[in-house]
Structure formats: structure tokens, C-alpha cells
Design a protein around this motif. Structure first.
Motif, PDB file in Angstrom:
ATOM      1  N   GLY A   1       4.418  -0.567   4.898  1.00 48.05           N
ATOM      2  CA  GLY A   1       5.687  -0.803   5.568  1.00 48.05           C
ATOM      3  C   GLY A   1       6.773   0.122   5.048  1.00 48.05           C
ATOM      4  N   LEU A   2       6.838   0.237   3.728  1.00 48.63           N
ATOM      5  CA  LEU A   2       7.830   1.141   3.126  1.00 48.63           C
ATOM      6  C   LEU A   2       7.600   2.570   3.575  1.00 48.63           C
ATOM      7  CD1 LEU A   2       7.963  -0.304  -0.498  1.00 48.63           C
ATOM      8  CD2 LEU A   2       9.813  -0.331   1.175  1.00 48.63           C
ATOM      9  N   ALA A   3       6.298   2.975   3.596  1.00 47.93           N
ATOM     10  CA  ALA A   3       5.985   4.357   3.962  1.00 47.93           C
ATOM     11  C   ALA A   3       6.324   4.623   5.421  1.00 47.93           C
ATOM     12  CB  ALA A   3       4.511   4.651   3.696  1.00 47.93           C
ATOM     13  N   GLY A   4       6.164   3.606   6.280  1.00 45.27           N
ATOM     14  CA  GLY A   4       6.486   3.791   7.683  1.00 45.27           C
ATOM     15  C   GLY A   4       7.982   3.854   7.922  1.00 45.27           C
ATOM     16  N   TYR A   5       8.725   3.161   7.059  1.00 40.94           N
ATOM     17  CA  TYR A   5      10.179   3.095   7.269  1.00 40.94           C
ATOM     18  C   TYR A   5      10.895   4.253   6.572  1.00 40.94           C
ATOM     19  CZ  TYR A   5      14.617   0.801   8.161  1.00 40.94           C
ATOM     20  OH  TYR A   5      15.870   0.505   8.609  1.00 40.94           O
ATOM     21  N   TYR A   6      10.533   4.475   5.313  1.00 33.69           N
ATOM     22  CA  TYR A   6      11.136   5.608   4.583  1.00 33.69           C
ATOM     23  C   TYR A   6      10.159   6.778   4.646  1.00 33.69           C
ATOM     24  CZ  TYR A   6      14.041   1.872   2.747  1.00 33.69           C
ATOM     25  OH  TYR A   6      14.872   0.803   2.635  1.00 33.69           O
ATOM     26  N   ARG A   7      10.227   7.511   5.740  1.00 33.28           N
ATOM     27  CA  ARG A   7       9.166   8.494   5.994  1.00 33.28           C
ATOM     28  C   ARG A   7       9.243   9.703   5.078  1.00 33.28           C
ATOM     29  NH1 ARG A   7       7.459   8.943  12.089  1.00 33.28           N
ATOM     30  NH2 ARG A   7       5.443   8.857  11.079  1.00 33.28           N
TER      31      ARG A   7
ATOM     32  N   ALA B   1       2.156  10.743  -0.990  1.00 37.02           N
ATOM     33  CA  ALA B   1       1.030  11.043  -1.876  1.00 37.02           C
ATOM     34  C   ALA B   1       0.074   9.853  -1.923  1.00 37.02           C
ATOM     35  CB  ALA B   1       1.538  11.355  -3.281  1.00 37.02           C
ATOM     36  N   PHE B   2       0.656   8.649  -1.968  1.00 29.73           N
ATOM     37  CA  PHE B   2      -0.188   7.452  -1.972  1.00 29.73           C
ATOM     38  C   PHE B   2      -1.039   7.395  -0.710  1.00 29.73           C
ATOM     39  CE2 PHE B   2      -1.132   3.016  -1.176  1.00 29.73           C
ATOM     40  CZ  PHE B   2      -1.603   2.636  -2.403  1.00 29.73           C
ATOM     41  N   GLY B   3      -0.423   7.759   0.419  1.00 26.09           N
ATOM     42  CA  GLY B   3      -1.160   7.758   1.676  1.00 26.09           C
ATOM     43  C   GLY B   3      -2.349   8.702   1.643  1.00 26.09           C
ATOM     44  N   VAL B   4      -2.132   9.889   1.089  1.00 28.36           N
ATOM     45  CA  VAL B   4      -3.215  10.871   1.033  1.00 28.36           C
ATOM     46  C   VAL B   4      -4.355  10.360   0.152  1.00 28.36           C
ATOM     47  CG1 VAL B   4      -3.844  13.178   0.252  1.00 28.36           C
ATOM     48  CG2 VAL B   4      -1.715  12.823   1.494  1.00 28.36           C
ATOM     49  N   ILE B   5      -3.989   9.804  -1.030  1.00 26.78           N
ATOM     50  CA  ILE B   5      -5.023   9.321  -1.947  1.00 26.78           C
ATOM     51  C   ILE B   5      -5.813   8.170  -1.332  1.00 26.78           C
ATOM     52  CG2 ILE B   5      -5.417   8.188  -4.162  1.00 26.78           C
ATOM     53  CD1 ILE B   5      -2.910   9.690  -5.170  1.00 26.78           C
ATOM     54  N   SER B   6      -5.088   7.211  -0.745  1.00 29.43           N
ATOM     55  CA  SER B   6      -5.798   6.056  -0.205  1.00 29.43           C
ATOM     56  C   SER B   6      -6.643   6.453   0.992  1.00 29.43           C
ATOM     57  CB  SER B   6      -4.821   4.951   0.172  1.00 29.43           C
ATOM     58  OG  SER B   6      -3.942   5.410   1.149  1.00 29.43           O
TER      59      SER B   6
ATOM     60  N   VAL C   1     -10.895   0.407  -2.557  1.00 29.01           N
ATOM     61  CA  VAL C   1     -11.455   0.721  -1.246  1.00 29.01           C
ATOM     62  C   VAL C   1     -10.707   0.043  -0.122  1.00 29.01           C
ATOM     63  CG1 VAL C   1     -13.821   1.418  -1.679  1.00 29.01           C
ATOM     64  CG2 VAL C   1     -13.235  -0.975  -1.786  1.00 29.01           C
ATOM     65  N   GLY C   2     -10.078  -1.099  -0.413  1.00 24.59           N
ATOM     66  CA  GLY C   2      -9.490  -1.867   0.675  1.00 24.59           C
ATOM     67  C   GLY C   2      -8.066  -1.485   1.035  1.00 24.59           C
ATOM     68  N   ILE C   3      -7.322  -0.984   0.055  1.00 23.32           N
ATOM     69  CA  ILE C   3      -5.878  -0.875   0.251  1.00 23.32           C
ATOM     70  C   ILE C   3      -5.508   0.172   1.300  1.00 23.32           C
ATOM     71  CG2 ILE C   3      -5.290   0.853  -1.515  1.00 23.32           C
ATOM     72  CD1 ILE C   3      -3.112  -1.240  -2.411  1.00 23.32           C
ATOM     73  N   GLY C   4      -6.308   1.244   1.408  1.00 22.15           N
ATOM     74  CA  GLY C   4      -5.978   2.326   2.331  1.00 22.15           C
ATOM     75  C   GLY C   4      -5.895   1.875   3.774  1.00 22.15           C
ATOM     76  N   GLY C   5      -6.814   1.007   4.185  1.00 21.60           N
ATOM     77  CA  GLY C   5      -6.838   0.536   5.566  1.00 21.60           C
ATOM     78  C   GLY C   5      -5.566  -0.213   5.922  1.00 21.60           C
ATOM     79  N   TRP C   6      -5.155  -1.137   5.040  1.00 21.67           N
ATOM     80  CA  TRP C   6      -3.931  -1.905   5.312  1.00 21.67           C
ATOM     81  C   TRP C   6      -2.718  -0.981   5.287  1.00 21.67           C
ATOM     82  CZ3 TRP C   6      -5.998  -5.619   7.435  1.00 21.67           C
ATOM     83  CH2 TRP C   6      -7.037  -6.349   6.874  1.00 21.67           C
ATOM     84  N   PHE C   7      -2.703  -0.068   4.315  1.00 25.13           N
ATOM     85  CA  PHE C   7      -1.590   0.860   4.177  1.00 25.13           C
ATOM     86  C   PHE C   7      -1.392   1.651   5.471  1.00 25.13           C
ATOM     87  CE2 PHE C   7       0.037   5.056   3.140  1.00 25.13           C
ATOM     88  CZ  PHE C   7       1.154   4.758   2.384  1.00 25.13           C
ATOM     89  N   MET C   8      -2.484   2.261   5.940  1.00 26.73           N
ATOM     90  CA  MET C   8      -2.351   3.119   7.123  1.00 26.73           C
ATOM     91  C   MET C   8      -2.046   2.312   8.366  1.00 26.73           C
ATOM     92  SD  MET C   8      -5.021   6.192   6.801  1.00 26.73           S
ATOM     93  CE  MET C   8      -6.366   5.371   6.009  1.00 26.73           C
TER      94      MET C   8
ATOM     95  N   PHE D   1      -1.528  -7.738   0.464  1.00 22.77           N
ATOM     96  CA  PHE D   1      -0.090  -7.776   0.227  1.00 22.77           C
ATOM     97  C   PHE D   1       0.446  -6.392  -0.152  1.00 22.77           C
ATOM     98  CE2 PHE D   1       3.525  -8.399  -2.649  1.00 22.77           C
ATOM     99  CZ  PHE D   1       4.376  -9.086  -1.798  1.00 22.77           C
ATOM    100  N   LEU D   2      -0.195  -5.790  -1.151  1.00 25.58           N
ATOM    101  CA  LEU D   2       0.287  -4.486  -1.621  1.00 25.58           C
ATOM    102  C   LEU D   2       0.143  -3.413  -0.539  1.00 25.58           C
ATOM    103  CD1 LEU D   2      -0.834  -4.078  -5.315  1.00 25.58           C
ATOM    104  CD2 LEU D   2       1.480  -4.096  -4.381  1.00 25.58           C
ATOM    105  N   GLY D   3      -1.008  -3.418   0.133  1.00 21.96           N
ATOM    106  CA  GLY D   3      -1.249  -2.420   1.174  1.00 21.96           C
ATOM    107  C   GLY D   3      -0.202  -2.502   2.265  1.00 21.96           C
TER     108      GLY D   3
END
Lengths: 289, 334
Positions: B131-137, B144-149, B211-218, B124-126
Motif C-alpha cells: 500500500g505504501l509503495a503504491g501510494y508513495y511511488r 528496492a523492496f519490490g524488486v527483491i520480493s 516466499v509469500g510476501i512478494g505476492g501480497w506486496f505486488m 499484514f506486512l505485504g
């Protein structure tokens, strides 16, 4: 464009590629040092135990009287070799399944893909543990590599299949069929070169995956613990309760080195994917503006 | 409706294939290896102290029957399947005479609870953040969250768990680092017990999420940035629909499908991770049971857990697949 020029351009224009390559080179350099080690890898009590990092022992020594640095060089070499062997073996399987399935289509494709999906879904770890349980002392490094490769090809076979499917409808495939080329020849000579770049980038991810498995199994003591590997080092450190007794260097340095390896390979895989798929390169150029 | 039935039958067949192949792998592993598990167990059991030859012979007999090593290979294969189908793995050797199935049933709620909470939260969180990161680029926080994950993603689960353990176990000891609940806690007070369980699950859940959140995020980020360029999104923007509404009902909804499929595909790997979690944090679930069974030389328990995890994971995948048409109604038309 020659391979060298591609390489140079990637290095100077793609930050991820450059960082990944540097990290990987550092890891490789450490592994190469193993050939100059003053101590045999399996000997214990060759140096005073539990010495913190110093000039004489740059990364300290273990409770088993081994020099952490030289031990690490052997460990990373074996771990890296394990990843490469698994990657090569599983690449062969996934290329075979993916190319045949994509080219043949029909029932061959359906049968192969339902087996393929099975391997994607099945939890591999309990199976590996069961395997160790049966083999026990007979469990060797090479055997684990083979069994890991047999379990780890499915994800990429699907990727290769999707490319092979699109290649099948291309003109040159039809021409090859009409000029009487055999299936094996078409797949190997006409289709293989197209999928090789993507195979290359999946190799990086597969090495990461298999090293992850190796580390995890060794940490639990479920492998041949007498071959020095990164997981094996952490296993012995845990056995001697290194963290509790403050021998942090015994755990920290192997973990740090293996993290460098993971991130390096991961960055290389990403940058190579970008290179292969020009759309993402374009969006990179346009997206930033 | 007919299309759904076709879809349903395809999924059921795939489920059957997964279970069939999986169980056959376990059969092959146990029967095709040069090592005799019966002799292995006996030598493990008799390595301490002396046992009379008659007792060893009796043990050998019962073990051979238990593991289906009697008769022709075909008979062995059939009796192996019979045992699996009724879920009878015999008594556990290390906790004799408790049946294996009972031990597994006792451990299963812990694993299922841990996995359910961590997987749903991570997914859910990922997806939300992706989604937010893809829309509000242009958001710096999300970048920063993207880089860390992304940096966390390639690191194997064990290493992340170990680092968390070092931080919260030794450097900043505020959270319980071991067990599923406080030992000998009063279980009559349901609320206090639930709270205790929740506090104990923080670190395991956190490590699985890391470990899991980065995959869903990206995944979600790239899906959303593709959908955003579609004509209907631009039309909605021009028509003055609120941006959050566009993101929620127009963009994310359409990008959700592949992520649900991804969840089904990742489940096996998530389950693998959970075994390690339980080992690292001493969580009393199926993973801990598996590892202690290996150390105790309990063949029937190891076999039981392996087969049950194959069936359980593929059944969950089937469930996700069956719910898929609710998220993406177009699947019925395929």
C-alpha cells in the motif's frame, strides 16, 4: 506486425523480456549439452568422487562419482520437459473448462466453476504424497506429469472463463450463432484465438509451478529417483550429506541453475502480460514520466 | 440480513462441494490404482525377517477391513465415508496401537501456530508495504523492496528454505535450525518454554514470509495505484486530508477486499509450503508427521492426514469468506 518484429521490439524495449529470454536461453543451452554428454546419465563412479570444480570437471564431481556438469545437463532437461508436459496437458483442460464455462453460462458454468474452485482451494501436496504412497515403485516420471496436470489447471481456467464471458456478448459471437455455427466451432474458431495470448503467459507460470512441485517431491524422495532431475540431484546430495561434508558444488549448481530458470520464466510471463494488456504498457510509459 | 444469509448458504454449499470432491479424489487415488495398498503394507512389514503364513493371512484380513476393501465397490465407498465422517482412521501402523486421530491432534497445534503466525505476518506486512509503495511511488526503499520480493517470488519454497538453512545453519549459526523446541526442555516454566518455541520458529516463519510476501506486496501495490486515481481520493487530497489518513482510511480500505479473497485462495498453497517447512526445519507438525508416515509405510496415517488437511484448509477458507462482509459490507448487497 509480424511475430518476428514483435519479438525484436520486446527484446530491445522491454528489459524484463530481454533478461528473461537470456536466462532461459542459458538454461536451454545447458539442457542441449546433455546430447553430447560423454557419460550415460545413470552410471555412477565414472569419474573420481568429490573433486572440487576444476578445469577437468568444471562444476566438480559428486560423491557418487558423477560429473556435476554433465549430470546437471540431463537433470535440467528432464525437469524442463516435465514442466512443459504438465503445462501443455493442464492448458488443454483449463482451455476446455474455461471456454465452455464462459460461453455456456447458466448451470453449466455454475457446476464447472464450483469444481474449479475446489481445485483452487484443495491442498494438492498431501494428495500427491498419498498418490506416491500408493504407487511407490510404479511411480514414473510420466505418471507424475499426468497427475500434476490433472491437479493444476484450475487457476487459469477461471482466467480464461472471464475472457470467454466477455467474448460471448460481442457482435461476432451473435452473428456466428445466427448463421448456425455449432458451439464447438464457435468456441474453437472464434474464441480460442482471443484467449491464446493469455494462455501463453500462464504457461510460463504453470511451468514454474509444476517444476516447483517436481523439485519438492523429488527432494523428499517421493518420485522416481532414478530419473535424473534437479530435485533428484538435490535428493542424492542430501542422502550423502553433501553440505555437511563440504561438497557444496553438488547442491549449489543445481539450485543456481533452477533459480535461473524460475526467474527467466517469471520475467517472460510478466513482460508478456504487459504486452497483452496495453493499459499496463501505457502506465509504464506515463507512470515513469 | 437476508442477503447475508444467501451469501452464507452459497459459501456453505461451496464448502461442502470442496470437501466432497476432495475426499472423493483421495478415495479414487487409493482405490483406482493398480497397486493393492494391503499387499504393499504387508510386503513392507514382512520384508525384514520371516513371518509365518498364518500371521500374514491375519494381517491381510485386518488390513482389508481397516481400509474398507471388503464387499462390493458401493459398500466400500459407503464405509469409507462413514469412517471419514466420524474421523476414525483406525490405529496407526507405525505407532501401533495409537489411533491416527490422536497422532494428528498432537501435531496439529504446531502446524496451526506456525501457519497462523507466518500467514498473518506475511499478509499484514505485504499489504502494508504494498500500500505504501503504491501510494508513495517515488520512495527508493520501497522500490528496492519490490524488486527483491519479485525476484524471490518465483523461486520454489524448498529452495528458499534450503538457502536459509545454509546461511543460518553453516555460515552464520545463530539460530536453531531444527525442531519446535529444545529437546527435554523444562515445560513447567511457561514463559521460558514460550520463548524457546518462539526462537525455534524464527527460521521457519522467516522462510515462509520470504516466499509469500512478494505476492501480497505486488497485488496491493497495483490495487492501490488504481484506487489512487479515483475522484474521491483526489477530492480528499484537495480538501487537505492528511496523506496517511487518505492512505489508511480511503485507499487501503477499498483495496483490501481482493486481498482477503486472495488469502482464501492461497491458503491451500500456503499449507503445501508449510509441509515442506516442517520437513526442512524438523518442525514437529502435521507435515513432518506426513513425511515420516510415508517413510514408515503407515497407510492409515497418510490417509488420515490427507483428508484432515483437506477439511481443515477448506474450513479455514469458509471462515475467511464468512468474515469477508466485515471488511467489505457491500458484499451483502450482491
Amino acid at each position: 506486425m509480424s511475430a518476428f518484429k514483435i519479438f525484436r521490439d520486446l527484446f530491445s524495449h522491454n528489459g524484463e523480456f530481454a533478461i528473461g529470454l537470456v536466462l532461459l536461453l542459458v538454461v536451454l543451452a545447458v539442457a542441449a549439452c546433455s546430447f553430447f554428454s560423454p557419460y550415460p546419465p545413470m552410471d555412477v563412479y565414472v569419474v573420481p568422487p568429490d573433486v572440487p570444480p576444476s578445469w577437468e570437471h568444471p562444476l566438480g564431481t559428486t560423491s557418487r562419482g558423477q560429473d556435476v556438469f554433465w549430470q546437471l545437463t540431463f537433470a535440467i532437461r528432464n525437469t524442463l520437459l516435465f514442466g512443459i508436459v504438465v503445462a501443455i496437458l493442464s492448458r488443454i483442460i483449463s482451455l476446455f473448462v474455461g471456454l465452455i464455462s464462459g460461453y455456456k453460462g447458466g448451470w453449466v458454468d455454475r457446476v464447472l466453476m464450483s469444481i474449479n474452485d475446489t481445485f483452487v482451494v484443495i491442498p494438492l501436496f498431501p494428495i500427491l504424497v498419498l498418490f506416491y504412497f500408493i504407487m511407490r515403485d510404479q511411480m514414473s516420471w510420466a505418471l507424475l506429469a499426468v497427475i500434476t496436470a490433472l491437479l493444476g489447471w484450475a487457476y487459469d481456467a477461471r482466467l480464461i472463463r472471464s475472457i470467454a464471458m466477455s467474448l460471448r456478448t460481442r457482435e461476432f459471437t451473435r452473428q456466428a450463432v445466427f448463421s448456425g455455427m455449432s458451439t464447438g466451432k464457435i468456441v474453437l474458431q472464434e474464441h480460442l484465438p482471443f484467449v491464446l495470448p493469455i494462455v501463453f503467459s500462464t504457461t510460463m507460470n504453470n511451468i514454474n509451478w509444476s517444476i516447483g512441485i517436481e523439485v519438492t517431491l523429488s527432494v523428499l524422495g517421493f518420485t522416481d529417483i532414478n530419473t535424473p532431475t534437479i530435485g533428484g540431484m538435490i535428493y542424492w546430495a542430501n542422502q550423502h550429506a553433501a553440505l555437511v561434508s563440504g561438497i557444496w558444488w553438488w547442491v549449489t549448481f543445481p539450485v543456481a541453475l533452477v533459480i535461473m530458470l524460475f526467474i527467466g520464466l517469471f520475467l517472460l510471463a510478466i513482460s508478456m502480460n504487459e504486452y497483452i494488456d496495453p493499459r499496463s504498457r501505457l502506465s509504464r510509459l506515463g507512470g515513469q514520466a | 440480513m437476508r442477503a447475508y444469509l444467501t451469501y452464507l448458504s452459497k459459501r456453505l454449499v461451496q464448502f461442502a462441494v470442496v470437501v466432497f470432491v476432495g475426499i472423493n479424489i483421495t478415495y479414487l487415488v487409493t482405490h483406482m490404482t493398480p497397486i493393492d495398498p494391503v499387499e504393499q503394507s504387508i510386503s513392507a512389514a514382512t520384508s525384514f525377517g520371516s513371518t509365518s503364513p498364518e500371521a500374514i493371512e491375519m494381517m491381510r484380513q485386518s488390513l482389508r477391513q481397516l481400509y474398507g476393501l471388503e464387499g462390493s465397490p458401493w459398500e466400500q465407498y459407503v464405509s469409507f465415508w462413514k469412517r471419514i465422517l466420524v474421523g476414525d482412521f483406525g490405529p496407526s501402523l507405525s505407532a501401533f496401537p495409537t489411533p491416527v486421530s490422536q497422532l494428528i491432534l498432537r501435531a496439529l497445534p504446531w502446524t496451526v501456530g506456525l501457519l497462523l503466525v507466518s500467514t498473518l505476518l506475511t499478509w499484514f506486512l505485504g499489504n502494508l508495504l504494498g500500500g505504501l509503495a503504491g501510494y508513495y511511488r517515488n520512495s527508493r526503499v520501497l522500490r528496492a523492496f519490490g524488486v527483491i520480493s519479485m525476484a524471490l517470488k518465483p523461486i520454489p519454497y524448498y529452495v528458499v528454505a534450503l538457502v536459509l538453512l545454509i546461511i543460518f545453519g553453516f555460515l552464520w549459526p545463530v539460530l536453531p535450525i531444527s525442531g519446535g523446541a529444545t529437546m527435554a526442555s523444562d515445560r513447567s516454566n511457561t514463559f521460558a518454554f514460550a520463548l524457546d518455541v518462539a526462537v525455534h520458529s524464527i527460521l521457519p516463519v522467516l522462510s515462509l514470509m520470504a516466499v509469500g510476501i512478494g505476492g501480497w506486496f505486488m497485488g496491493m501495490r497495483s490495487l492501490v495505484s488504481n484506487v489512487v486515481t479515483e475522484d474521491y481520493v483526489i477530492y480528499a487530497e484537495l480538501a487537505g486530508v492528511k496523506r496517511n489518513k487518505i492512505l489508511g482510511s480511503y485507499v487501503m480500505r477499498n483495496a483490501l477486499g481482493p486481498q482477503v479473497t486472495g488469502l482464501a485462495l492461497q491458503l491451500g498453497a500456503i499449507f503445501n509450503g508449510a509441509i515442506i517447512t516442517e520437513y526442512v526445519f524438523g518442525y514437529p507438525g502435521v507435515g513432518s508427521l506426513l513425511i515420516s508416515a510415508v517413510h514408515a509405510g503407515d497407510y492409515s496415517l497418510v490417509l488420515g492426514i490427507t483428508t484432515i488437511s483437506i477439511v481443515a484448509v477448506s474450513a479455514t477458507v469458509l471462515l475467511i469468506d464468512l468474515l469477508y462482509p466485515l471488511i467489505d459490507p457491500r458484499v451483502e448487497a450482491r
